[in-house]
Scaffold this motif. Structure first.
Motif: not given
Length: 120
Positions: A100-117
C-alpha cells in the motif's frame, strides 16, 4: 500492476518499460525480468504519471528472494530473507508482493517506483 482509487477503482499495467540496473549497466526491460543464474542485487525503476492523488496498491507478483520497494523515494514495503545461520534461511520468493502506498507519498504528475532486489 498498480491499482488506484480516486472515487472509482482503476488498474494500470506497469509491467512495461522499466529501467533495470544490474552489474553497473542500465537497460530497459519489461517485467517480469529474469537473468538466469544471477545472484546479487538489481534495481528496477519505473516512472508513472498520475493526474490525481489516490489510494494506490502495488501488485508486484513474486520476487526472488528479497525486496525493498520505494514510491517517490519513500519505503512502502519490503520482504526480507530470514537467516538462521550461514546456509540456513527462509525465503519468501513464492509470495506475491502487495504494498500500500500512503497517499502523502503520491504527487500529481510524475511519480517513481523503485524496487531493490537481492537474490541470494
Amino acid at each position: 500492476m498498480l491499482c488506484y482509487s480516486a472515487g472509482e477503482i482503476s488498474f494500470i499495467d506497469i509491467s512495461k518499460d522499466w529501467r533495470v540496473e544490474l552489474e553497473g549497466k542500465s537497460l530497459k526491460s519489461d517485467l517480469p525480468y529474469y537473468k538466469t543464474g544471477y545472484t546479487g542485487k538489481m534495481i528496477l525503476r519505473k516512472k508513472i504519471t498520475l493526474n490525481e492523488k489516490a489510494s494506490i496498491y502495488l501488485y508486484l507478483s513474486k520476487i526472488d528472494d528479497e525486496d525493498i520497494v520505494y514510491f517517490n523515494g519513500k519505503e512502502v514495503g519490503k520482504t526480507p530473507v530470514e537467516w538462521y545461520g550461514k546456509y540456513n534461511y527462509k525465503s519468501y520468493y513464492f509470495i506475491d508482493r502487495i504494498y500500500v502506498v500512503p497517499t502523502n507519498y503520491i504527487v500529481r504528475g510524475e511519480n517513481e517506483i523503485k524496487i531493490e532486489i537481492k537474490n541470494t
